[in-house]
Enzyme design. Structure first.
Site, PDB file in Angstrom:
ATOM      1  N   ARG A 126       0.842  -1.215   0.000  1.00 39.83           N
ATOM      2  CA  ARG A 126       0.000   0.000   0.000  1.00 39.83           C
ATOM      3  C   ARG A 126       0.875   1.262   0.000  1.00 39.83           C
ATOM      4  NH1 ARG A 126      -1.573   3.117   4.349  1.00 39.83           N
ATOM      5  NH2 ARG A 126      -3.566   4.224   4.193  1.00 39.83           N
ATOM      6  N   SER A 185      10.899 -19.077  -6.686  1.00 40.91           N
ATOM      7  CA  SER A 185      10.968 -19.269  -8.134  1.00 40.91           C
ATOM      8  C   SER A 185      12.257 -19.985  -8.543  1.00 40.91           C
ATOM      9  CB  SER A 185      10.891 -17.913  -8.834  1.00 40.91           C
ATOM     10  OG  SER A 185      11.111 -18.064 -10.206  1.00 40.91           O
ATOM     11  N   ASP A 204      11.383 -13.640  10.574  1.00 44.74           N
ATOM     12  CA  ASP A 204      12.575 -14.117  11.290  1.00 44.74           C
ATOM     13  C   ASP A 204      13.470 -13.005  11.841  1.00 44.74           C
ATOM     14  OD1 ASP A 204      11.781 -16.682  10.866  1.00 44.74           O
ATOM     15  OD2 ASP A 204      13.112 -17.047   9.173  1.00 44.74           O
ATOM     16  N   ARG A 250       0.233 -21.400  29.046  1.00 44.89           N
ATOM     17  CA  ARG A 250       0.631 -21.270  30.464  1.00 44.89           C
ATOM     18  C   ARG A 250      -0.538 -21.626  31.391  1.00 44.89           C
ATOM     19  NH1 ARG A 250       5.323 -20.690  33.360  1.00 44.89           N
ATOM     20  NH2 ARG A 250       6.114 -18.996  32.077  1.00 44.89           N
ATOM     21  N   ARG A 292      14.145 -20.986  11.422  1.00 41.43           N
ATOM     22  CA  ARG A 292      14.980 -22.093  10.919  1.00 41.43           C
ATOM     23  C   ARG A 292      16.452 -21.828  11.211  1.00 41.43           C
ATOM     24  NH1 ARG A 292      12.891 -23.431   5.309  1.00 41.43           N
ATOM     25  NH2 ARG A 292      13.327 -21.220   5.133  1.00 41.43           N
TER      26      ARG A 292
END
Ligand code: F6P
Length: 308
Positions: free
Chosen positions: A6, A58, A113, A140, A157
């Site tokens: 946007r 890709s 990440d 919890r 990862r």
């Protein structure tokens, strides 16, 4: 990422430029899957997770032939610059494309990440950290009510940003990160200390890329060592990558999207836009790719102090 799209579209329109959305990432670039976007095309998407342009890895863009086709499509549509939202893999492709064809390109860091060099925060990280925090709070309740130990596996990862942040925010007794070489005896010692302090509910947060193993493997070892412990596993998985973005992420995406367009207009190229120490920065894609953001070891130290 929608908030970033946007911002890119609206700032391009603001500066009297045309903006095209490319569907399905580099695959769409190769196929010419473009759509001209105007300010209305991006209305009401600030609160939506994911990306309406869709995204894909890709294989074709990794070949010279694929990149040549992408360049031909850009020429055909009279497109003379690219804003690329993504992480390390996207930027590697973008940098190569710039080197081969000279198309001005600016990267916007988008990954939960938070492991990109050249920005303090990547788009999505704050939302994902908040999601994990809310989930662990709910877990919890069971841990507390039934005196259980939960091992919660979170995404990451190769990096422990989400795990460390969430561990601190949820009062986890232990966090296991890909960046560390934690051993089982060390983990057991922490748990014994917790037991000695009469802790009744315990949460361990494990980033998926940690070196001890996945949450089920860790759970098996913990049960073997402490047969009387009631150990449960929760793997949060992809729910961490969805949902309405936090206020922080929307503002970050808006700032970076505008800065990407303004950077291109000011002649910047082959760079990633970021915010470091509250200041806008442009880092060469090559640098962003070769380096990795480091987790804050001070947070790790603090979490150890507070986990007693
Ligand atoms: O974007 C990186 C990441 O969130 C990693 O932490 C995780 O391992 C991976 O994505 C999962 O990706 P996929 O959806 O391809 O399984």
């Amino acid at each position: 990422m929608n908030a970033a799209i946007r911002a890119v579209v609206r700032s391009a329109v603001f500066y009297n430029k045309k903006a095209f959305g490319v569907y399905r990432g580099f695959d769409g670039l190769i196929a010419g899957d473009f759509e001209e976007l105007n300010s209305k095309s991006v209305k009401n998407i600030l609160s939506a997770g994911g990306t309406f342009l869709k995204s894909a890895r890709s294989a074709a863009f990794m070949t010279k032939e694929g990149r040549q086709k992408a360049f031909d499509q850009l020429q055909k549509h009279n497109i003379d610059a690219i804003v690329l939202i993504g992480g390390n893999g996207s930027f590697t492709g973008g940098h190569l494309f710039f080197e081969e064809f000279g198309v001005p390109i600016i990267g916007v860091p988008g990954t939960i990440d938070n492991d990109l060099f050249g920005t303090d925060h990547t788009i999505g990280y704050d939302t994902a950290s908040n999601t994990v925090t809310h989930c662990v709070d709910k877990i919890r309740d069971t841990a507390q009510s039934h005196n259980r130990l939960f091992i919660v596996e979170v995404m990451g990862r190769d990096s422990g940003f989400i795990a460390l942040n969430a561990a601190l925010a949820t009062g986890a007794i232990e966090v296991i990160l890909p960046e560390e070489n934690k051993t089982y005896p060390e983990l057991f010692t922490e748990l014994e200390r917790g037991a000695a302090n009469k802790k009744t509910s315990n949460i361990i947060i494990a980033a998926e890329g940690n070196k001890l193993g996945n949450a089920l493997e860790i759970s098996a070892k913990v049960k073997e060592q402490f047969p009387s412990l009631d150990v449960k596993v929760t793997i949060l998985g992809h729910l961490q990558r969805g949902g309405s973005p936090s206020n922080f992420d929307r503002v970050l995406a808006s700032k970076l999207g505008v800065a990407a367009v303004e950077g291109l207009l000011n002649g910047k190229t082959d760079v990633m836009v970021g915010i470091e120490n509250h200041k806008l920065t442009y880092t060469f894609l090559q640098q962003a790719i070769l380096n990795k953001a480091r987790i804050d070891y001070e947070l790790l130290r603090i979490s150890k102090i507070l986990a007693i």
